[in-house]
Design a protein around this motif. Structure first.
Motif, PDB file in Angstrom:
ATOM      1  N   GLN A  84       0.844  -1.198   0.000  1.00 60.06           N
ATOM      2  CA  GLN A  84       0.000   0.000   0.000  1.00 60.06           C
ATOM      3  C   GLN A  84       0.879   1.247   0.000  1.00 60.06           C
ATOM      4  N   VAL A  85       0.697   2.097  -1.001  1.00 61.96           N
ATOM      5  CA  VAL A  85       1.442   3.344  -1.123  1.00 61.96           C
ATOM      6  C   VAL A  85       0.622   4.468  -0.501  1.00 61.96           C
ATOM      7  N   LEU A  86       1.216   5.163   0.464  1.00 60.21           N
ATOM      8  CA  LEU A  86       0.537   6.259   1.152  1.00 60.21           C
ATOM      9  C   LEU A  86       0.992   7.594   0.570  1.00 60.21           C
ATOM     10  N   TRP A  87       0.049   8.441   0.252  1.00 66.72           N
ATOM     11  CA  TRP A  87       0.325   9.753  -0.344  1.00 66.72           C
ATOM     12  C   TRP A  87      -0.569  10.763   0.374  1.00 66.72           C
ATOM     13  N   ASN A  88      -0.015  11.444   1.367  1.00 71.78           N
ATOM     14  CA  ASN A  88      -0.816  12.296   2.252  1.00 71.78           C
ATOM     15  C   ASN A  88      -1.977  11.509   2.852  1.00 71.78           C
ATOM     16  N   GLN A  89      -1.640  10.350   3.416  1.00 68.85           N
ATOM     17  CA  GLN A  89      -2.662   9.460   3.960  1.00 68.85           C
ATOM     18  C   GLN A  89      -2.245   8.925   5.321  1.00 68.85           C
ATOM     19  N   VAL A  90      -3.254   8.496   6.093  1.00 70.70           N
ATOM     20  CA  VAL A  90      -3.037   7.841   7.380  1.00 70.70           C
ATOM     21  C   VAL A  90      -3.606   6.428   7.297  1.00 70.70           C
ATOM     22  N   ALA A  91      -2.835   5.465   7.818  1.00 70.36           N
ATOM     23  CA  ALA A  91      -3.304   4.086   7.892  1.00 70.36           C
ATOM     24  C   ALA A  91      -3.134   3.595   9.328  1.00 70.36           C
ATOM     25  N   TYR A  92      -3.872   2.530   9.653  1.00 72.00           N
ATOM     26  CA  TYR A  92      -3.805   1.960  11.002  1.00 72.00           C
ATOM     27  C   TYR A  92      -3.590   0.445  10.907  1.00 72.00           C
TER      28      TYR A  92
END
Length: 275
Positions: free
Chosen positions: A120-128
């Motif tokens: 999963q590529v995060l681009w100005n994102q939050v993951a948990y």
């Protein structure tokens, strides 16, 4: 092209996180960075070894902090096939680096290739990925016009511990405005050439440059070139640092650039979270 090479190093860290949930104590995170996968700058042998070491650690989470390719995006498809062999309980998350944005189609090609193999590529994102009690923030590259940490950081409750993935460690200056329990970066390759007892050559050049009047820089050849431009803060070129109240760790990366590495081995980072 013959590059100066160094054997792969595994760096083990215990990172203290204020307010860490008891359920997350001793969580294991593996970080890899700066693959520069193009058939020249990262050997298949070294990549295989890095994947093997990561799997032996049996991490709860794997994070990849950018520069998957050097220029053209198309080697990402072969690299993505190799990265499919990584094993992690809670998944693999990534951010992109400046080299991953080199061409107009680079971002989409690299993001799609990684997503296709479950990264999963995060681009100005939050993951948990580890649950609601620990946020994982992924930012665009510091030099990207989309770099906007306020957009993400201000979504978080102040009491929520968070780890921030940001390719370029210079972003730590901006991120001092917010709580960052741990920032994970790469980009510098650790300086690549390190003189024992003195430090990395780019750090030495950068320090020297600050003490020379700017009008003299064009007359001193080693003050020119790319190294002074890679980062502003070469004092954060590798390892663990405090930037204000925030912790920053800079991984030396796996790939390299000519002339290669000297006293600056490529790195897999194994992080254990502690209270």
């Amino acid at each position: 092209m013959d590059l100066i090479s160094e054997p792969l190093s595994t760096e083990y860290l215990n990172i203290q996180i204020t307010g860490l949930s008891p359920l997350l104590r001793n969580t294991k995170i593996v970080q890899m960075s700066d693959f520069h996968y193009d058939g020249l700058l990262l050997s298949e042998e070294l990549l295989t070894q890095a994947i093997k070491i990561s799997n032996q650690i049996q991490p709860d989470l794997i994070v990849l902090t950018g520069d998957f390719v050097t220029n053209l995006p198309y080697p990402i498809y072969q690299l993505a096939k190799r990265l499919q062999n990584l094993k992690s309980r809670a998944g693999i998350y990534a951010v992109l680096g400046n080299h991953d944005l080199y061409f107009p189609n680079s971002k989409s090609e690299i993001t799609n290739a990684l997503t296709a193999v479950g990264i999963q590529v995060l681009w100005n994102q939050v993951a948990y990925p580890l649950g609601s009690e620990l946020a994982l923030v992924g930012l665009p590259d510091y030099w990207s016009p989309d770099f906007n940490p306020a957009l993400v950081m201000e979504q978080l409750e102040v009491n929520t511990p968070r780890i921030v993935l940001s390719h370029n460690p210079d972003s730590a200056e901006v991120l001092q405005k917010w709580r960052v329990d741990l920032q994970l970066s790469g980009h510098t390759h650790g300086g690549q050439i390190v003189i024992p007892g003195i430090g990395s050559v780019p750090y030495w050049i950068s320090s020297f440059r600050q003490n020379i009047p700017e009008f003299l820089w064009p007359w001193i050849p080693f003050l020119q070139g790319k190294w002074p431009k890679v980062v502003k803060n070469w004092q954060w070129g590798q390892g663990l640092h405090w930037v204000g109240k925030n912790q920053l760790y800079v991984n030396r990366g796996l790939g390299t650039f000519p002339p290669g590495r000297w006293y600056c081995p490529p790195e897999v980072t194994a992080i254990a979270l502690v209270k």
